[in-house]
Design an enzyme around this catalytic site. Sequence first.
Site, PDB file in Angstrom:
ATOM      1  N   ARG A  94       6.109  -9.946   9.788  1.00  0.00           N
ATOM      2  CA  ARG A  94       5.168 -11.051   9.634  1.00  0.00           C
ATOM      3  C   ARG A  94       5.873 -12.371   9.935  1.00  0.00           C
ATOM      4  O   ARG A  94       6.753 -12.793   9.175  1.00  0.00           O
ATOM      5  CB  ARG A  94       4.603 -11.117   8.216  1.00  0.00           C
ATOM      6  CG  ARG A  94       3.643  -9.996   7.825  1.00  0.00           C
ATOM      7  CD  ARG A  94       3.047 -10.321   6.463  1.00  0.00           C
ATOM      8  NE  ARG A  94       2.071  -9.354   6.024  1.00  0.00           N
ATOM      9  CZ  ARG A  94       2.268  -8.487   5.025  1.00  0.00           C
ATOM     10  NH1 ARG A  94       3.413  -8.488   4.390  1.00  0.00           N
ATOM     11  NH2 ARG A  94       1.327  -7.641   4.664  1.00  0.00           N
ATOM     12  N   ASP A 121      13.321  -5.577   7.444  1.00  0.00           N
ATOM     13  CA  ASP A 121      13.207  -4.248   8.031  1.00  0.00           C
ATOM     14  C   ASP A 121      12.483  -4.407   9.369  1.00  0.00           C
ATOM     15  O   ASP A 121      12.137  -5.522   9.769  1.00  0.00           O
ATOM     16  CB  ASP A 121      12.414  -3.338   7.079  1.00  0.00           C
ATOM     17  CG  ASP A 121      12.639  -1.859   7.341  1.00  0.00           C
ATOM     18  OD1 ASP A 121      13.401  -1.517   8.257  1.00  0.00           O
ATOM     19  OD2 ASP A 121      12.051  -1.037   6.609  1.00  0.00           O
ATOM     20  N   ASP A 189       6.963 -10.861   1.722  1.00  0.00           N
ATOM     21  CA  ASP A 189       6.863 -11.949   2.704  1.00  0.00           C
ATOM     22  C   ASP A 189       5.472 -12.540   2.855  1.00  0.00           C
ATOM     23  O   ASP A 189       5.271 -13.489   3.619  1.00  0.00           O
ATOM     24  CB  ASP A 189       7.360 -11.474   4.073  1.00  0.00           C
ATOM     25  CG  ASP A 189       6.600 -10.255   4.592  1.00  0.00           C
ATOM     26  OD1 ASP A 189       5.703  -9.756   3.883  1.00  0.00           O
ATOM     27  OD2 ASP A 189       6.924  -9.792   5.705  1.00  0.00           O
ATOM     28  N   ASP A 190       4.499 -12.010   2.115  1.00  0.00           N
ATOM     29  CA  ASP A 190       3.139 -12.549   2.191  1.00  0.00           C
ATOM     30  C   ASP A 190       2.728 -13.232   0.891  1.00  0.00           C
ATOM     31  O   ASP A 190       1.535 -13.322   0.575  1.00  0.00           O
ATOM     32  CB  ASP A 190       2.132 -11.440   2.535  1.00  0.00           C
ATOM     33  CG  ASP A 190       2.102 -10.330   1.488  1.00  0.00           C
ATOM     34  OD1 ASP A 190       3.022 -10.279   0.638  1.00  0.00           O
ATOM     35  OD2 ASP A 190       1.174  -9.504   1.522  1.00  0.00           O
ATOM     36  N   ASP A 268       5.644   1.600  -5.981  1.00  0.00           N
ATOM     37  CA  ASP A 268       5.007   0.823  -7.048  1.00  0.00           C
ATOM     38  C   ASP A 268       4.204   1.712  -7.990  1.00  0.00           C
ATOM     39  O   ASP A 268       4.244   1.531  -9.215  1.00  0.00           O
ATOM     40  CB  ASP A 268       4.142  -0.307  -6.475  1.00  0.00           C
ATOM     41  CG  ASP A 268       3.199   0.158  -5.386  1.00  0.00           C
ATOM     42  OD1 ASP A 268       3.307   1.307  -4.912  1.00  0.00           O
ATOM     43  OD2 ASP A 268       2.335  -0.642  -4.979  1.00  0.00           O
ATOM     44  N   SER A 299      -1.296  -1.189   3.521  1.00  0.00           N
ATOM     45  CA  SER A 299      -2.445  -0.813   2.685  1.00  0.00           C
ATOM     46  C   SER A 299      -3.778  -1.139   3.342  1.00  0.00           C
ATOM     47  O   SER A 299      -4.836  -0.874   2.772  1.00  0.00           O
ATOM     48  CB  SER A 299      -2.361  -1.527   1.328  1.00  0.00           C
ATOM     49  OG  SER A 299      -2.442  -2.928   1.507  1.00  0.00           O
TER      50      SER A 299
END
Length: 424
Positions: A94, A121, A189-190, A268, A299
């Site tokens: 991103r 990554d 990162d979001d 998670d 997702s």
Amino acid sequence: MPYWYFFCGADPHRVSRASLAEIREKWLKAPLMTWWLTCYGWQTRSRQSSKGRKISCCRSRIISRCGIHRTETNLKADGPRQPVIPILVIACNRVTVRRCLDKLLQHRPSAELHPIIVSQDCGHAETAEVIRSYGNQVTHLKQPDLSDIAVRPQHKKFQGYYKISRHYRWALNQVFKTLSHTSVVIVEDDLEVAPDFFEYFRALLPLLKSDTNLWCVSAWNDNGRDGYVDPGQTNLLYRTDFFPGLGWMLLKDVWEELEPKWPAAFWDDWMRQPEQRRDRACIRPEISRTLTFGRQGVSLGQFYDKYLRYIKLNTKFVPFTKLDLSYLKEETYRKLFEKEVYSAPVVTYEVVKQGQLKGPGPFRLQYSTKDSFKVLAKNLGIMDDLKSGVPRTGYRGVVSFISRGQRVYLAPPPGWTQYDTSWS
């Protein structure tokens, strides 16, 4: 003046002769290659700490220019010891990581106390270029294994989840094992952070360390949409049995417990299993200190359009480090919380839904089965999914939210003792 004096940018009126002598000695005795490696962060921990905790103005500047992030507690030579809490940004492809980093840098109170480590990554060149553009304001790590992961045929569509789990394991090992930090705040990162994001975590680190029944601090409220939180209680914090993620603090000793059994995928939800949680809680805020802007991801925007995009981000700075947070200790919190919940008058769904609550509140809406919880939660607009029987934001089965300006507790009957893992 000698070259080492100009390098450190020292002011002769501010830096002692002893400090200058220390820098000069380092320059004269250290081989050139050793100094170069030191400047690129590969100095051993013992060498970093060989001079003790006192850091002169001159020496601090050299550390800053070379991008070395010290792991010991420091800042002022004679002031109180302050813990270093690094921020680990998990990045992939991103380019909008810039929004995340800009906000972190805007609100960061100290580069030394909060080094920003970006672990990338995916090998995405454009994202890497964005990260590199920040220079020594951040440390850029690259996850070296970009290969596909062998998975069973029915899990091929979940390859992204496997890679994320592999990346988390590698990045957390870098923070705790390679860089020798003792705590970390993980941010993806979001995420955009609130003005008091750093203040929040600094204030709660002592509690996380001292309370063995806590295992994380999160900046996130899963039911934190505008209209479902009290904007007048920006300082309100909770214990929760549900692992929230989305901006969360972890201690090294907990990572040492989790790392040997870290899952291949879906890390998670794995964290939310009773075998990992072990009846421990997290701290969460009434109003979120992070906001997600990443609709696109592995997702595929699950929950984003219905819930996540409407989460309210706190905008008012709360001086958490100056507040008494002892009410969050387990024994104290449980007694106060259960007293408030179960002394509240019981109301019906219809009364809540139609906005006919009378009085100042709070109010209690009771559920007794998995299906009754899911129906009530869905119809009231809060998240209705459960993980290993634990509802999002739940503490001892209770979910707190605001309905038309009134506090409502969606709660199991009095006498609740444990979660039913079949409620999933």
